[in-house]
Design a protein around this motif. Structure first.
Motif, PDB file in Angstrom:
ATOM      1  N   GLY A   5     -15.085   0.067  48.213  1.00 55.22           N
ATOM      2  CA  GLY A   5     -16.406   0.430  48.746  1.00 55.22           C
ATOM      3  C   GLY A   5     -16.823   0.904  50.237  1.00 55.22           C
ATOM      4  O   GLY A   5     -16.706   0.159  50.990  1.00 55.22           O
TER       5      GLY A   5
ATOM      6  N   CYS B 159     -23.666   2.478  50.458  1.00 59.55           N
ATOM      7  CA  CYS B 159     -22.604   2.657  49.448  1.00 59.55           C
ATOM      8  C   CYS B 159     -21.623   1.580  49.442  1.00 59.55           C
ATOM      9  O   CYS B 159     -20.256   1.742  49.712  1.00 59.55           O
ATOM     10  CB  CYS B 159     -21.943   4.062  49.594  1.00 59.55           C
ATOM     11  SG  CYS B 159     -21.571   4.590  47.674  1.00 59.55           S
TER      12      CYS B 159
ATOM     13  N   GLY C 267     -20.442  -0.326  47.095  1.00 62.59           N
ATOM     14  CA  GLY C 267     -19.433  -0.315  45.867  1.00 62.59           C
ATOM     15  C   GLY C 267     -19.078  -1.638  45.273  1.00 62.59           C
ATOM     16  O   GLY C 267     -20.063  -2.465  45.091  1.00 62.59           O
TER      17      GLY C 267
ATOM     18  N   CYS D 265     -18.680   4.262  44.985  1.00 58.79           N
ATOM     19  CA  CYS D 265     -18.353   4.407  46.461  1.00 58.79           C
ATOM     20  C   CYS D 265     -16.991   4.097  46.736  1.00 58.79           C
ATOM     21  O   CYS D 265     -16.627   3.977  47.919  1.00 58.79           O
ATOM     22  CB  CYS D 265     -19.224   3.296  46.851  1.00 58.79           C
ATOM     23  SG  CYS D 265     -21.031   3.169  46.648  1.00 58.79           S
TER      24      CYS D 265
ATOM     25  N   GLY E 188     -20.210   8.782  45.194  1.00 58.01           N
ATOM     26  CA  GLY E 188     -21.472   7.942  45.559  1.00 58.01           C
ATOM     27  C   GLY E 188     -21.789   7.074  44.648  1.00 58.01           C
ATOM     28  O   GLY E 188     -20.836   6.335  43.994  1.00 58.01           O
ATOM     29  N   HIS E 189     -22.938   6.467  44.337  1.00 61.29           N
ATOM     30  CA  HIS E 189     -23.578   5.507  43.718  1.00 61.29           C
ATOM     31  C   HIS E 189     -25.113   5.191  43.874  1.00 61.29           C
ATOM     32  O   HIS E 189     -25.588   6.021  44.753  1.00 61.29           O
ATOM     33  CB  HIS E 189     -22.898   4.303  44.110  1.00 61.29           C
ATOM     34  CG  HIS E 189     -23.183   3.012  42.864  1.00 61.29           C
ATOM     35  ND1 HIS E 189     -22.883   3.236  41.610  1.00 61.29           N
ATOM     36  CD2 HIS E 189     -23.478   1.617  42.948  1.00 61.29           C
ATOM     37  CE1 HIS E 189     -23.450   2.001  40.841  1.00 61.29           C
ATOM     38  NE2 HIS E 189     -23.679   1.112  41.869  1.00 61.29           N
TER      39      HIS E 189
ATOM     40  N   ALA F  10     -26.915   5.652  47.448  1.00 61.12           N
ATOM     41  CA  ALA F  10     -26.275   6.020  48.369  1.00 61.12           C
ATOM     42  C   ALA F  10     -26.997   7.191  49.170  1.00 61.12           C
ATOM     43  O   ALA F  10     -27.788   8.120  48.407  1.00 61.12           O
ATOM     44  CB  ALA F  10     -24.931   6.591  47.825  1.00 61.12           C
TER      45      ALA F  10
ATOM     46  N   SER G 274     -22.025   7.960  40.752  1.00 52.83           N
ATOM     47  CA  SER G 274     -20.367   7.855  41.116  1.00 52.83           C
ATOM     48  C   SER G 274     -19.486   9.008  40.680  1.00 52.83           C
ATOM     49  O   SER G 274     -18.632   9.248  41.005  1.00 52.83           O
ATOM     50  CB  SER G 274     -19.914   6.613  40.579  1.00 52.83           C
ATOM     51  OG  SER G 274     -20.008   6.700  39.075  1.00 52.83           O
TER      52      SER G 274
END
Length: 363
Positions: free
Chosen positions: A174, A188, A190, A199, A224-225, A228, A235
Motif C-alpha cells: 500500500g 492510496c 491499499g 495501491c 491506484g484505488h 487515490a 487499481s
C-alpha cells in the motif's frame, strides 16, 4: 546479606545496561535549509512574488534518528526514523507525517540490506549520483514532483552491492497512506481485502558504480484505488516510470544525465512523456562550487512541453554550513503550467524566471 545481594544485583544491572549501550549505536542527525525566492509570472495576471518556501531550499529540511546493533555472524539490525519539516512555519512535511521521509527497520550483512516500513524506493536511489542539483527548489522535481518524493509505505525492500554492481527491489502492499494530496501524499493506503493490486507498487534497480563513472536503470510502477490522487481512482490504472541515469567524474568536476520515460494509464487513456536532463558540478576552490542543469519535458502527441535551466552557486562556510544562490528559468509551451519553484505556481503557457538565496546547516 540482603544489602550485599542488592548491591551486587545493582552492579550487574548497570553492567548489563552498559553492555547493551556499547553494542547499540544511535545517532541524531538533520538538516535545516531555508531561503528566500523571487519568481515572475506567478499567476495568470503575470504578477511576481517574493516568499520563503517551505518545501525546500537546496535540500529538504529533516530531523532523523538512526541506529544499529551487531547481532553476530556479520549481521546487524538497523533502524531509521526521519522527519521532514518546513522551516518557514515549523509544520511537518510529507502529508503531515511524524516520520514522513523514512520509518523503517531492517537487517544488513554481507549480502545487502533487507528493510521493512516506509522507505526510499529505487527511483530515488537511481538518480542519487547522476543528478548533481538534487532536490533543489529549482530542479527536475519542478517538472516531475514524484522524483523528489520517491518513497513507499508498507514496503519490503532489498538493496545489495558487490564488485560495483548494485541490485535493488521494493514491493509495497500500500504505497501511500497519507491523504493530503500531491506527490508526497496521494491517499492510496491499499491492503484492501479482495483486491491485492490496490495501491501496490513495485520498483527495481540495476546499476554499476565505478571509481570514475556509473550507470543505473530503474523501473517503477504504482497502481491506484478508489479515492487515490492524480486520477488513479482504480487499481486497473497505473503510473509507470523507467529511468536510465549515468555520471562521470573528471578531476574536480562531475557530469551526469538521464532520461525518465513515463506512461500513465488513466480512464481517459494513456499519457506518455519523456523527461531528459543533463547537469554538471565544478569545484572552483575548496569553499566554492557551481552546479548547472538543463532539463526538458516532452509529452507525446502534445505541444504542452517545458524546458528548464538552473544554475546554483554554493559557498561552504564549513563542512556543515553553506550559503547558496540560484537562478532558474522555465519555458512553458502551449498550455503547460510547470512552476520553476517546486510547489509554486505559474500562469498557463507563461515562462517563469526566478532567483533564490539561502543558507543550509547539517548536524
Amino acid at each position: 546479606m540482603n544489602k550485599t545481594m542488592s548491591g551486587a544485583l545493582a552492579l550487574l544491572g548497570c553492567a548489563c545496561a552498559g553492555a547493551a549501550l556499547a553494542q547499540s549505536q544511535v545517532q541524531v542527525y538533520g538538516v535545516i535549509d531555508t531561503s528566500l525566492v523571487y519568481t515572475t509570472n506567478s499567476n495568470a495576471a503575470g504578477d511576481a512574488v517574493v516568499k520563503m518556501p517551505g518545501l525546500t531550499g537546496s535540500v529538504p529540511s529533516r530531523l532523523g534518528f538512526r541506529g544499529s546493533e551487531e547481532v553476530g555472524d556479520g549481521m546487524a539490525v538497523f533502524f531509521v526514523l526521519e522527519n521532514g519539516f518546513n522551516p518557514d512555519n515549523g509544520t511537518a512535511g510529507q502529508g503531515n507525517r511524524l516520520f514522513g521521509r523514512q520509518a523503517a527497520l531492517g537487517l544488513k550483512g554481507a549480502y545487502g540490506t533487507l528493510t521493512l516500513g516506509r522507505q526510499n524506493n529505487m527511483t530515488l536511489y537511481g538518480a542519487l549520483d547522476s543528478d548533481v542539483i538534487g532536490p533543489n527548489l529549482f530542479s527536475v522535481a519542478s517538472l516531475d514532483p514524484y522524483l523528489a518524493n520517491s518513497r513507499s509505505d508498507n514496503a519490503i525492500g532489498y538493496l545489495g552491492r558487490r564488485a560495483g554492481i548494485a541490485l535493488g527491489l521494493t514491493y509495497s502492499l500500500g504505497r501511500d497512506a497519507a491523504a493530503s494530496g500531491g506527490p508526497a501524499a496521494t491517499n492510496c493506503a491499499g491492503e484492501a481485502p479482495g483486491n491485492a493490486k490496490a495501491c501496490r507498487q513495485v520498483t527495481a534497480l540495476l546499476g554499476y558504480d565505478g571509481n570514475d563513472y556509473g550507470l543505473t536503470t530503474t523501473y517503477d510502477i504504482l497502481y491506484g484505488h478508489a479515492g487515490a490522487a492524480n486520477g488513479l481512482s482504480s487499481s486497473d490504472l497505473y503510473d509507470r516510470r523507467r529511468t536510465l541515469n549515468a555520471y562521470w567524474k573528471l578531476g574536480g568536476s562531475r557530469l551526469g544525465g538521464g532520461v525518465i520515460d513515463r506512461s500513465v494509464g488513466l480512464a481517459a487513456g494513456n499519457s506518455d512523456s519523456r523527461l531528459y536532463y543533463v547537469n554538471g558540478s565544478y569545484q572552483f576552490a575548496e569553499p566554492l562550487a557551481l552546479d548547472l542543469q538543463l532539463a526538458r519535458l516532452d509529452f507525446a502527441h502534445s505541444g504542452n512541453d517545458a524546458t528548464m535551466l538552473v544554475a546554483r552557486l554554493s559557498y561552504y562556510l564549513s563542512k556543515r554550513t553553506a550559503v547558496y544562490s540560484a537562478f532558474g528559468h522555465m519555458d512553458n509551451r502551449g498550455s503547460a503550467a510547470f512552476a520553476l519553484d517546486a510547489g509554486g505556481t505559474v500562469g498557463a503557457g507563461m515562462s517563469q524566471s526566478g532567483l533564490m538565496a539561502g543558507i543550509r546547516h547539517a548536524f
